[in-house]
Design an enzyme around this catalytic site. Structure first.
Site, PDB file in Angstrom:
ATOM      1  N   THR A  33       0.853  -1.194   0.000  1.00 25.93           N
ATOM      2  CA  THR A  33       0.000   0.000   0.000  1.00 25.93           C
ATOM      3  C   THR A  33       0.887   1.241   0.000  1.00 25.93           C
ATOM      4  O   THR A  33       1.919   1.259   0.671  1.00 25.93           O
ATOM      5  CB  THR A  33      -0.906  -0.010   1.252  1.00 25.93           C
ATOM      6  OG1 THR A  33      -1.797  -1.130   1.141  1.00 25.93           O
ATOM      7  CG2 THR A  33      -1.725   1.265   1.376  1.00 25.93           C
ATOM      8  N   SER A  35       2.291   5.109  -2.132  1.00 26.35           N
ATOM      9  CA  SER A  35       2.653   5.694  -3.433  1.00 26.35           C
ATOM     10  C   SER A  35       3.799   4.942  -4.108  1.00 26.35           C
ATOM     11  O   SER A  35       3.933   5.005  -5.333  1.00 26.35           O
ATOM     12  CB  SER A  35       3.025   7.165  -3.242  1.00 26.35           C
ATOM     13  OG  SER A  35       4.120   7.282  -2.357  1.00 26.35           O
ATOM     14  N   THR A  36       4.625   4.234  -3.343  1.00 30.67           N
ATOM     15  CA  THR A  36       5.715   3.458  -3.949  1.00 30.67           C
ATOM     16  C   THR A  36       5.174   2.109  -4.434  1.00 30.67           C
ATOM     17  O   THR A  36       5.448   1.699  -5.572  1.00 30.67           O
ATOM     18  CB  THR A  36       6.868   3.237  -2.930  1.00 30.67           C
ATOM     19  OG1 THR A  36       7.103   4.469  -2.240  1.00 30.67           O
ATOM     20  CG2 THR A  36       8.143   2.802  -3.632  1.00 30.67           C
ATOM     21  N   ASP A  91       8.015   3.622   5.537  1.00 28.92           N
ATOM     22  CA  ASP A  91       8.195   5.041   5.883  1.00 28.92           C
ATOM     23  C   ASP A  91       9.641   5.325   6.274  1.00 28.92           C
ATOM     24  O   ASP A  91      10.146   6.426   6.044  1.00 28.92           O
ATOM     25  CB  ASP A  91       7.235   5.416   7.009  1.00 28.92           C
ATOM     26  CG  ASP A  91       5.796   5.199   6.566  1.00 28.92           C
ATOM     27  OD1 ASP A  91       5.375   5.882   5.626  1.00 28.92           O
ATOM     28  OD2 ASP A  91       5.114   4.305   7.110  1.00 28.92           O
ATOM     29  N   LYS A 101       6.537   1.201   9.309  1.00 28.27           N
ATOM     30  CA  LYS A 101       5.494   1.206   8.291  1.00 28.27           C
ATOM     31  C   LYS A 101       4.192   1.699   8.914  1.00 28.27           C
ATOM     32  O   LYS A 101       4.066   1.769  10.120  1.00 28.27           O
ATOM     33  CB  LYS A 101       5.293  -0.212   7.725  1.00 28.27           C
ATOM     34  CG  LYS A 101       6.422  -0.624   6.780  1.00 28.27           C
ATOM     35  CD  LYS A 101       6.189  -1.972   6.126  1.00 28.27           C
ATOM     36  CE  LYS A 101       4.886  -2.132   5.398  1.00 28.27           C
ATOM     37  NZ  LYS A 101       4.569  -1.095   4.386  1.00 28.27           N
ATOM     38  N   GLY A 102       3.233   2.001   8.047  1.00 24.51           N
ATOM     39  CA  GLY A 102       1.904   2.356   8.546  1.00 24.51           C
ATOM     40  C   GLY A 102       1.536   3.810   8.329  1.00 24.51           C
ATOM     41  O   GLY A 102       0.485   4.256   8.801  1.00 24.51           O
ATOM     42  N   GLY A 103       2.388   4.529   7.603  1.00 26.29           N
ATOM     43  CA  GLY A 103       2.064   5.931   7.287  1.00 26.29           C
ATOM     44  C   GLY A 103       0.717   6.029   6.573  1.00 26.29           C
ATOM     45  O   GLY A 103      -0.024   6.993   6.752  1.00 26.29           O
ATOM     46  N   GLU A 110      -0.615  -5.173   6.353  1.00 27.16           N
ATOM     47  CA  GLU A 110       0.749  -5.284   5.808  1.00 27.16           C
ATOM     48  C   GLU A 110       1.587  -6.259   6.636  1.00 27.16           C
ATOM     49  O   GLU A 110       2.393  -7.011   6.095  1.00 27.16           O
ATOM     50  CB  GLU A 110       1.416  -3.904   5.785  1.00 27.16           C
ATOM     51  CG  GLU A 110       0.792  -2.981   4.752  1.00 27.16           C
ATOM     52  CD  GLU A 110       1.315  -1.555   4.811  1.00 27.16           C
ATOM     53  OE1 GLU A 110       1.249  -0.893   3.774  1.00 27.16           O
ATOM     54  OE2 GLU A 110       1.764  -1.106   5.867  1.00 27.16           O
TER      55      GLU A 110
HETATM   56  C1  5RP Z   1       1.175   2.149   4.370  1.00 28.15           C
HETATM   57  C2  5RP Z   1       2.634   1.982   4.416  1.00 28.15           C
HETATM   58  C3  5RP Z   1       3.414   2.463   3.267  1.00 28.15           C
HETATM   59  O1  5RP Z   1       4.163   1.421   2.749  1.00 28.15           O
HETATM   60  C4  5RP Z   1       4.314   3.569   3.727  1.00 28.15           C
HETATM   61  O2  5RP Z   1       3.508   4.559   4.346  1.00 28.15           O
HETATM   62  C5  5RP Z   1       5.095   4.174   2.569  1.00 28.15           C
HETATM   63  O3  5RP Z   1       4.237   4.862   1.722  1.00 28.15           O
HETATM   64  P1  5RP Z   1       4.783   5.653   0.468  1.00 28.15           P
HETATM   65  O4  5RP Z   1       5.317   4.641  -0.481  1.00 28.15           O
HETATM   66  O5  5RP Z   1       3.560   6.386  -0.068  1.00 28.15           O
HETATM   67  O6  5RP Z   1       5.830   6.614   0.956  1.00 28.15           O
HETATM   68  O7  5RP Z   1       3.222   1.448   5.342  1.00 28.15           O
HETATM   69  O8  5RP Z   1       0.574   1.733   5.563  1.00 28.15           O
END
Ligand code: 5RP
Length: 230
Positions: A33, A35-36, A91, A101-103, A110
């Site tokens: 989950t 943007s990456t 993150d 993680k968990g942003g 996950e």
């Molecule tokens: C979501 C996550 C994402 O992997 C994490 O927040 C990184 O997100 P992004 O790729 O948008 O920077 O742990 O719960």
């Protein structure tokens, strides 16, 4: 004319495309989950379009919807015993492959998907590499009934707590729980803290991922750097 990607988007995409190269026919793929992970999900969609037989487990409702749009066959996690490869973002990560993680709020799913996976590949742009985890607050998913208790326990363990909100409303996870973003400062040793958080009643999951990543693929300029576990 297509707008040029900024450097961090390009790094994310390069890392994602490198990770997707490890996917083989007939595998079950964990889809992350964020943007990456988005770039990896798109690339998995391309593999399916090109005729590869892949099935997937999604780590969030958002990812589920995206995968369905791309024609990726989805399996329910409760029906899957082993996932071959999961590709997800983070993150923060350190060179020992510990993660925060968990942003995006998907940490519980996950973590389950990571735990079911033979290979957990983390993809990231170069801003995610840190010497010590902890500048990014640790997301802690909490059953609403336990909010007050969990907050007190986190504070006793040294955290400053922030209840996550979005658009002025309390943020709800896909599992209808709350998230406390817990600031413990920079962590010299994240593993014992992860254990402490595991012991608090009412905590569904926390964002410290210890010994779960098998590899981190980081985009750096137009290159990729691979960090592998022992
Ligand atoms: C979501 C996550 C994402 O992997 C994490 O927040 C990184 O997100 P992004 O790729 O948008 O920077 O742990 O719960």
């Amino acid at each position: 004319m297509e707008k040029q990607m900024n450097w961090s988007e390009q790094e994310k995409k390069n890392a994602a495309l490198e990770a997707v190269k490890q996917i083989k026919d007939n595998q079950i793929i964990g889809l992350g989950t964020g943007s990456t992970a988005f770039y990896a999900i798109q690339a998995v969609g391309e593999l399916v379009k090109s005729g590869m037989h892949l099935q997937a487990v999604a780590t969030s409702v958002h990812t589920e919807e995206l995968a369905a749009e791309l024609g990726i066959k989805l399996l329910k996690p409760e029906e899957v015993e082993v996932i071959d490869i999961t590709i997800d973002g983070a993150d923060e990560f350190d060179s020992a492959l510990n993660l925060i993680k968990g942003g995006g709020g998907a940490l519980f799913r996950e973590k389950i998907v990571a735990s079911l996976s033979k290979k957990e590949i983390i993809i990231a742009d170069s801003s995610k590499l840190v010497n010590k985890l902890g500048k990014f607050k640790i997301p802690v998913e909490v059953v609403p009934f336990g909010l007050s208790y969990v907050k007190q326990q986190l504070e006793k363990s040294g955290a400053t707590c922030y209840l996550r909100k979005r658009d002025d409303k309390v943020f709800l996870t896909d599992n209808h729980n709350y998230i406390i973003d817990a600031d413990f400062g920079l962590l010299d040793n994240p593993a014992p803290l992860a254990e402490t958080l595991n012991q608090i009643e009412g905590v569904v999951a926390h964002g410290l991922f210890i010994h779960l990543a098998t590899q981190v693929i980081m985009g750096k300029g137009d290159q990729v750097v691979v960090y592998a576990g022992n």
